[in-house]
Design a protein around this motif. Structure first.
Motif, PDB file in Angstrom:
ATOM      1  N   LYS A 124       0.149   4.255  -2.735  1.00 56.16           N
ATOM      2  CA  LYS A 124       0.273   5.533  -2.445  1.00 56.16           C
ATOM      3  C   LYS A 124       1.256   6.581  -3.288  1.00 56.16           C
ATOM      4  O   LYS A 124       0.834   7.612  -3.760  1.00 56.16           O
ATOM      5  CB  LYS A 124       0.250   5.868  -0.942  1.00 56.16           C
ATOM      6  CG  LYS A 124      -0.059   7.300  -0.393  1.00 56.16           C
ATOM      7  CD  LYS A 124      -1.329   7.506  -0.371  1.00 56.16           C
ATOM      8  CE  LYS A 124      -1.670   9.039   0.248  1.00 56.16           C
ATOM      9  NZ  LYS A 124      -2.969   9.268  -0.064  1.00 56.16           N
ATOM     10  N   ASP A 125       2.324   6.084  -3.326  1.00 55.12           N
ATOM     11  CA  ASP A 125       3.445   6.871  -3.922  1.00 55.12           C
ATOM     12  C   ASP A 125       3.148   6.979  -5.472  1.00 55.12           C
ATOM     13  O   ASP A 125       3.260   7.912  -6.044  1.00 55.12           O
ATOM     14  CB  ASP A 125       4.778   6.167  -3.983  1.00 55.12           C
ATOM     15  CG  ASP A 125       5.450   5.928  -2.319  1.00 55.12           C
ATOM     16  OD1 ASP A 125       4.958   6.629  -1.428  1.00 55.12           O
ATOM     17  OD2 ASP A 125       6.334   5.340  -2.076  1.00 55.12           O
ATOM     18  N   PRO A 164       0.974  -1.191  -0.002  1.00 52.21           N
ATOM     19  CA  PRO A 164      -0.073  -0.043  -0.126  1.00 52.21           C
ATOM     20  C   PRO A 164       0.941   1.373  -0.136  1.00 52.21           C
ATOM     21  O   PRO A 164       0.477   2.333  -0.564  1.00 52.21           O
ATOM     22  CB  PRO A 164      -0.822  -0.120   1.468  1.00 52.21           C
ATOM     23  CG  PRO A 164      -0.330  -1.180   2.074  1.00 52.21           C
ATOM     24  CD  PRO A 164       0.503  -2.058   1.256  1.00 52.21           C
ATOM     25  N   TYR A 165       1.919   1.138   0.315  1.00 49.07           N
ATOM     26  CA  TYR A 165       2.777   2.481   0.632  1.00 49.07           C
ATOM     27  C   TYR A 165       3.327   2.737  -0.912  1.00 49.07           C
ATOM     28  O   TYR A 165       3.381   3.976  -1.331  1.00 49.07           O
ATOM     29  CB  TYR A 165       4.012   2.292   1.233  1.00 49.07           C
ATOM     30  CG  TYR A 165       4.066   1.855   2.534  1.00 49.07           C
ATOM     31  CD1 TYR A 165       4.079   3.090   3.613  1.00 49.07           C
ATOM     32  CD2 TYR A 165       3.801   0.431   3.163  1.00 49.07           C
ATOM     33  CE1 TYR A 165       3.870   2.838   4.910  1.00 49.07           C
ATOM     34  CE2 TYR A 165       3.529   0.260   4.328  1.00 49.07           C
ATOM     35  CZ  TYR A 165       3.602   1.415   5.574  1.00 49.07           C
ATOM     36  OH  TYR A 165       3.408   1.104   6.655  1.00 49.07           O
ATOM     37  N   MET A 176      -3.568   6.190   4.625  1.00 51.85           N
ATOM     38  CA  MET A 176      -2.627   6.667   5.723  1.00 51.85           C
ATOM     39  C   MET A 176      -1.366   5.989   5.640  1.00 51.85           C
ATOM     40  O   MET A 176      -0.988   5.308   6.469  1.00 51.85           O
ATOM     41  CB  MET A 176      -3.718   6.329   7.091  1.00 51.85           C
ATOM     42  CG  MET A 176      -4.834   6.968   7.392  1.00 51.85           C
ATOM     43  SD  MET A 176      -4.278   8.666   7.822  1.00 51.85           S
ATOM     44  CE  MET A 176      -4.345   8.545   9.388  1.00 51.85           C
ATOM     45  N   TYR A 177      -0.875   5.889   4.368  1.00 54.39           N
ATOM     46  CA  TYR A 177       0.613   5.386   4.255  1.00 54.39           C
ATOM     47  C   TYR A 177       1.472   6.592   4.425  1.00 54.39           C
ATOM     48  O   TYR A 177       1.597   7.216   3.289  1.00 54.39           O
ATOM     49  CB  TYR A 177       0.687   4.411   3.019  1.00 54.39           C
ATOM     50  CG  TYR A 177      -0.260   3.267   3.486  1.00 54.39           C
ATOM     51  CD1 TYR A 177       0.007   2.348   4.278  1.00 54.39           C
ATOM     52  CD2 TYR A 177      -1.642   3.115   2.961  1.00 54.39           C
ATOM     53  CE1 TYR A 177      -0.815   1.332   4.572  1.00 54.39           C
ATOM     54  CE2 TYR A 177      -2.300   2.296   3.232  1.00 54.39           C
ATOM     55  CZ  TYR A 177      -2.057   1.124   3.940  1.00 54.39           C
ATOM     56  OH  TYR A 177      -2.857   0.137   4.486  1.00 54.39           O
ATOM     57  N   PRO A 178       2.553   6.621   5.179  1.00 48.31           N
ATOM     58  CA  PRO A 178       3.467   7.778   5.031  1.00 48.31           C
ATOM     59  C   PRO A 178       4.640   7.508   3.835  1.00 48.31           C
ATOM     60  O   PRO A 178       4.634   6.524   3.332  1.00 48.31           O
ATOM     61  CB  PRO A 178       4.086   7.563   6.307  1.00 48.31           C
ATOM     62  CG  PRO A 178       3.979   6.253   6.889  1.00 48.31           C
ATOM     63  CD  PRO A 178       2.718   5.917   6.444  1.00 48.31           C
ATOM     64  N   ARG A 192       0.643  12.561   5.103  1.00 48.27           N
ATOM     65  CA  ARG A 192       1.861  13.123   4.366  1.00 48.27           C
ATOM     66  C   ARG A 192       1.741  14.650   4.076  1.00 48.27           C
ATOM     67  O   ARG A 192       1.902  15.465   3.310  1.00 48.27           O
ATOM     68  CB  ARG A 192       1.794  12.626   2.771  1.00 48.27           C
ATOM     69  CG  ARG A 192       2.045  10.965   2.761  1.00 48.27           C
ATOM     70  CD  ARG A 192       2.093  10.615   1.338  1.00 48.27           C
ATOM     71  NE  ARG A 192       2.411   9.050   1.267  1.00 48.27           N
ATOM     72  CZ  ARG A 192       2.950   8.224   0.502  1.00 48.27           C
ATOM     73  NH1 ARG A 192       3.371   9.067  -0.647  1.00 48.27           N
ATOM     74  NH2 ARG A 192       3.428   6.963   0.594  1.00 48.27           N
ATOM     75  N   ASP A 219      -8.946   4.981   3.470  1.00 51.01           N
ATOM     76  CA  ASP A 219      -8.856   5.381   4.701  1.00 51.01           C
ATOM     77  C   ASP A 219      -9.811   6.469   5.186  1.00 51.01           C
ATOM     78  O   ASP A 219     -10.836   6.613   4.524  1.00 51.01           O
ATOM     79  CB  ASP A 219      -7.456   6.200   4.626  1.00 51.01           C
ATOM     80  CG  ASP A 219      -7.527   7.288   3.729  1.00 51.01           C
ATOM     81  OD1 ASP A 219      -8.564   7.798   3.338  1.00 51.01           O
ATOM     82  OD2 ASP A 219      -6.239   7.813   2.922  1.00 51.01           O
TER      83      ASP A 219
END
Lengths: 792, 288
Positions: A121-122, A117-118, B1-3, B44, A282
């Motif tokens: 999101k990127d 998921p990171y 909610m992923y940094p 972020r 989210d």
């Protein structure tokens, strides 16, 4: 032979502890986000930062270049599969991924699938979208202005921002009644937009298996079978190769009825990639993009006679629907059941008009803990009832007593065609007044006023239509609003029950077993309840609108009775008498002439598999589909006492008394839990919980610092009372209850605060009654509107 | 909610922490209680390259009265430590009143006073308390140590006076010289909500005459506001009704609130005035 004690086995009326809580409170629930499939990829949604804009270009090249990104899906790609748009449950269309324009802040523009998921999101952050901003329309007044920009230019023939028009009642008769009224009370108010905000956000895991062609979707849906039908119709997939599973759900409140773009995208991505794809929304995404509720403007009147009788009612309602008309409501009426307003009062004639407006907000109109606009209807009802009593100089309790439908008038046909069938309205009101010490309080209030303290009392009485619904008037996608249960009794007398409903916290695993227990005498602990898997559960329409007990619960009764009918044949065989000579008492058949000769239901179960009579097929399993003959009509009376601090406008709740008549209570503890939850939300609406937008259409409540839900600290204590008037058409006499307090409660709080301000001339403060609004009302003596775009 | 991607270091000594901060300067963010930083990173809104977690640095969890009488609060002293403190006692009534009103119990278990001052959120409560009490912040770096008055420490919304490489290790509150009278009044719509309006009052009297007065305001401007004119009229007075009213009027004048979904400008000003009066009168006026 001792009789089976129904309470002892956890039957009807037992406050049995909730069996599901053992896993929930230990953190052992199995929610959608807990499910991890081998090779599963993760999807993240890119949302629009603006409320209204034309998309000039979308550049996804940088996102594709990130290692670990597997797919970047845009509206253009979805359009190639004919999935850029989807039909809504209200016969409109809704964008899955925007192609031409974005129409609300938070709208889905693209999504990225990646290994984790990171990275997903990127990937979203790397997508460059060029927007050409358009004027944002944030309320119906703007939307319906003659020169307003057209929001739904995608719809052929749409020339303005009107979403629907609707009308019901007798206009000419109503006008005549108003012409001969002694007094007319008028009230305008806004029921603000709110979001159901379940703690668990939406999510799905789509798993398309290219080898078998089977699509399995784990998802947060209150109505898995409807989703299966919708997926089959929209995605044109064969329905037998679709399996929808709703595992444990962390609250729904109506928010998890609609079909959301995120679900559709995860399915499409899984089909394109041949891999499981998980989407977990989210909190901000949930708050800004998924089904809102309310946002309705009322302007109405009551025609009054000097002696306090209401002669007629009429009102107009405008609803702010957001960008797409996606109300998840199954009635034939464009504005849901708003015309159930005033059903508890004996009013001969009325007329209602309504109109929906498209705006640049997320789609609204979900039934947040209510039956399709009933919350708004009952709020307006109880606010104008209070205003009318004040106009007549009548005590508000007495005014209600004069106008409430009498017990001997049932079945009672309302001027808008509903049939209320049972209730003891005056008894509930009197019980409530007695419990709160009404007469004494009125004296205390006067004395307190002399010492500079402002106390106030508010009353709200209402009946509402729960349990959609009968097949004549209610359907979704053409499928009627019945529900179902399947019961399998095993050889040792234990059983599994499956229904077409889907608990999101209501406690079905506990209460359904209690109904089986009541009908068959099997201990509730011996019945396991399963819901939510379309491959195993019988077809049903899901859980919302307080319909589980009225519809699926009735099906549980009916299937249990079918099982009992077969068990009777087995008992006659075992007892070697004819079926007519067999009598039933809870858990046991016996010979009428020799009551000591009997067999238990468990012994019958074993016989069903090992000792059946000739000609009787083996097994003790069956199912039932229940089409309710009518809605159920619970009644409630809520009373609230508040104290207002005139210097700050802050108000404290001193007492809340609730009298609920929801018919027969299956599990009184769970019923009280529902009422407590409903009253908490009623308090929240009146005090703090609302969703605001600024003039540019930015959603101000995208997080829990700005969108306030009360905690246990602020929430007042509730004193609960009951009256039981069984539902005449429900197999065990139960009525819906899940939403009563949330529907009827808000007006009691607001009426109480306005009562504390009764000497100021203020007739209305729009919810929520924020301290600054109350202070403004006190200092100016004028009504305070909360209509958006709001200052505060 | 992923940094976004970041590096994480958890130094075990102050020297190690300062070395990391010296090396990475602006790119590093200090993590103490994390009650503001973690949400910002997850949303972020902040994407620091390095998080320096100081929770393993020994000897920063204290709050104590020094021999001089000055109250010293270490960088890892949690709000909850102050809420249940034996040290604040009767001498620090403003702090004792504010501690249980900070956010909610979960935040108070982790969050720190020094971190709250560094975060410099204009809606934060501690900065007002420290302004009213003339508090100071002790900053250290590889280059040395300096003491910064809170009036100079908070330089703007979410901005502080720390230089790259500096770590705020302590907050200090001077000794009260007279009989302390202090309150912190906060209007919030819900536990954990930011203050619609917060008012910190810290007055010292000697023989009934005010010798020192501190008044500061939360949530009614781009920064926490020290209402110096409102303080000044109190000094030398006997806290008579007229002076209190004048001080409250001046405090309301010092406020620079904006209309938002927590309240209108006029309303917030009115509450400032009401709260200053209530803080200085032991009983609310309506009960008279």
């Amino acid at each position: 032979m001792t009789r089976v004690d129904e309470i002892g086995i956890g039957g009807l009326g037992a406050s049995r502890r909730r069996v599901e809580d053992a896993r929930f409170i230990r953190g052992c629930g199995n929610y959608t986000d807990d499910i991890k499939l081998p090779g599963m990829l993760h999807m993240e949604v890119l949302r629009s930062p603006v409320a209204h804009a034309r998309i000039k270009s979308i550049d996804t090249s940088a996102a594709w270049a990130i290692p670990g990104v597997r797919l970047v899906l845009t509206g253009e790609m979805a359009a190639q599969r004919n999935l850029a748009w989807m039909p809504t449950l209200s016969y409109d269309t809704q964008a899955v991924l925007a192609t031409d324009k974005v129409r609300f802040q938070g709208q889905e523009v693209a999504c990225v699938v990646a290994d984790d998921p990171y990275t997903a999101k990127d990937g979203c952050e790397a997508i460059v979208v060029e927007y050409e901003q358009l004027p944002a329309i944030v309320n119906p007044t703007q939307a319906l202005a003659p020169d307003a920009p057209l929001i739904r230019d995608d719809k052929e023939g749409q020339t303005d921002n009107v979403c629907y028009r609707w009308e019901v009642g007798d206009k000419a008769g109503t006008d005549r009644a108003f012409a001969r009224a002694d007094k007319v009370t008028r009230l305008k108010l806004h029921y603000p937009r709110s979001h159901p905000s379940p703690i668990e956000c939406c999510g799905s895991i789509a798993n398309y298996d290219p080898a078998t062609g089977k699509l399995t979707v784990y998802m947060t849906s209150q109505a898995p079978h409807i989703i299966r039908a919708a997926v089959a119709l929209v995605a044109e997939l064969p329905e037998h190769l679709i399996r929808i599973v709703s595992p444990d759900i962390g609250g729904g409140f109506g928010n998890k009825v609609p079909v959301y773009p995120g679900y559709v995208c995860s399915i499409l991505c899984s089909i394109l990639l041949g891999k499981p794809v998980k989407w977990t929304e989210d909190k901000s995404g949930n708050l800004i993009s998924t089904g809102f509720a309310r946002d309705m403007y009322f302007d109405g009147e009551l025609a009054l006679r000097e002696d306090g009788r209401i002669l007629a009612l009429r009102f107009h309602a405008d609803t702010d629907q957001g960008a797409f008309f996606s109300d998840a409501q199954p009635s034939k009426f464009k504005i849901g059941l708003v015309h159930s307003a005033f059903a508890c009062y004996d009013i001969p004639v009325g007329h209602i008009t309504a109109r929906g407006a498209y705006t640049n907000k997320a789609p609204g109109g979900v039934a947040y803990r209510c039956s399709f606009r009933v919350t708004e209807a009952m709020f307006f009802q109880e606010r104008i009832i209070a205003a009318a009593a004040a106009d007549l100089g009548m005590d508000p309790a007495e005014f209600r007593r004069v106008n409430l439908v009498r017990d001997d008038q049932f079945p009672y046909r309302t001027p808008f065609g509903f049939l209320t069938d049972s209730g003891q309205y005056r008894r509930c009101l009197d019980l409530g007044l007695d419990a709160i010490g009404y007469e004494d309080f009125l004296k205390d209030k006067e004395e307190a006023r002399l010492r500079g303290r402002r106390l106030g009392i508010g009353i709200s009485t209402m009946t509402e239509p729960l349990g959609a619904g009968n097949s004549r008037e209610y359907d979704i996608l053409g499928i009627k609003m019945f529900d179902s249960a399947e019961l399998r009794v095993h050889p040792t007398g234990k059983a599994i029950l499956r229904t077409g409903a889907k608990s999101q916290g209501q406690g079905h695993e506990t209460t359904w077993a209690q109904i089986v227990s009541h009908e068959l005498g099997i201990p509730a602990a011996d019945v396991v309840v399963e819901e939510g898997d379309t491959d195993t559960a019988p077809f049903g329409m899901g859980t919302y609108a307080s319909r589980s007990t009225p519809v699926a619960g009735a099906a549980v009764s009916m299937v249990s009775r079918k099982i009992r009918a077969k068990a009777r044949k087995l008992a006659a065989h075992l007892l070697e008498v004819s079926e007519e000579d067999v009598e039933w008492e809870l858990g046991r058949f016996f010979v009428r002439s020799a009551p000591n000769r009997g067999v238990t239901i468990q012994e019958c179960a074993m016989a069903a598999y090992g000792n059946m009579p000739d000609g009787l097929e083996p097994g003790l399993e069956n199912n039932a589909y229940y089409d309710p003959p009518n809605l159920t009509w619970p009644f409630a009376c809520y009373l609230v006492i508040v104290e207002v601090d005139p210097e700050t406008g802050v108000w404290d709740v001193l007492r809340v008394v609730a009298v609920d008549d929801c018919g027969v209570r299956i599990n009184p503890m769970i019923v009280e839990g529902q009422i407590t939850g409903g009253l908490t939300e009623a308090y929240a609406m009146s005090n703090m919980q609302f969703m605001t937008f600024d003039a540019e259409g930015n959603c101000v409540g995208s997080n829990y610092l700005d969108y306030l839900l009360p905690t246990a600290w602020e929430t007042p204590g509730f004193e609960l009372h009951e009256v039981v008037t069984p539902c005449p058409h429900h197999p065990i006499g139960a009525k819906g209850v899940g939403e009563c307090a949330a529907v009827g409660g808000p007006a009691a709080f607001v009426n109480a605060v306005l009562d504390a301000l009764s000497d100021t001339g203020v007739r209305n403060i729009d919810m929520p009654l924020l301290p600054d609004r109350v202070w403004e009302a006190i200092t100016t003596g004028r009504d305070v509107s909360g209509a958006p775009p709001v200052k505060t | 909610m992923y940094p976004a991607r970041f590096r994480y270091e958890a130094p075990r000594s102050l020297d190690e922490a300062l070395a990391l901060l010296a090396e990475h300067g602006d790119e590093a963010k200090v993590l103490a209680g994390g009650q503001s930083l973690i949400p910002m990173v997850k949303l972020r809104f902040a994407s620091p390259e390095l998080l320096v977690d100081i929770n393993n640095v020994p000897g920063l969890g204290y709050h104590r009265e020094a021999a001089s009488g000055v109250l010293e609060i270490g960088a890892l002293c949690r709000h909850v430590d102050l809420e249940f403190s034996d040290v604040l006692g009767d001498l620090r009534p403003t702090m004792a009143a504010a501690a249980p009103l900070i956010a909610d119990p979960i935040v108070r278990n982790r969050g720190t006073l020094v971190g709250s001052l560094c975060h410099a959120d204009p809606q934060g409560d501690w900065a007002s308390v420290m302004l009213a009490l003339d508090g100071e912040v002790v900053a250290v770096s590889a280059a040395g140590r300096r003491v910064i008055p809170v009036t100079e420490f908070v330089t703007g919304p979410f901005q502080n006076a720390l230089r790259p490489g500096e770590l705020a290790v302590e907050a200090r509150v001077p000794v009260p010289r007279g009989v302390p009278l202090g309150r912190y009044l906060k209007l919030e719509r819900r536990v954990g909500d930011f203050a619609t309006v917060g008012v910190a009052v810290a007055v010292e009297t000697s023989d009934g005459t005010v010798t020192r007065a501190g008044i500061a305001l939360t949530g009614v401007g781009a920064n926490n506001i020290k209402a110096v004119d409102a303080e000044r009229v109190l000094v030398g007075s006997t806290l008579d009704r007229a002076t209190i009213a004048e001080s409250a009027r001046l405090a309301a004048e010092a406020a620079k609130p904006r209309t938002d979904h927590r309240g209108s400008e006029a309303y917030k000003r009115h509450v400032v005035r009401t709260f200053v009066e209530r803080a200085l009168h032991p009983r609310p006026a309506v009960a008279a």
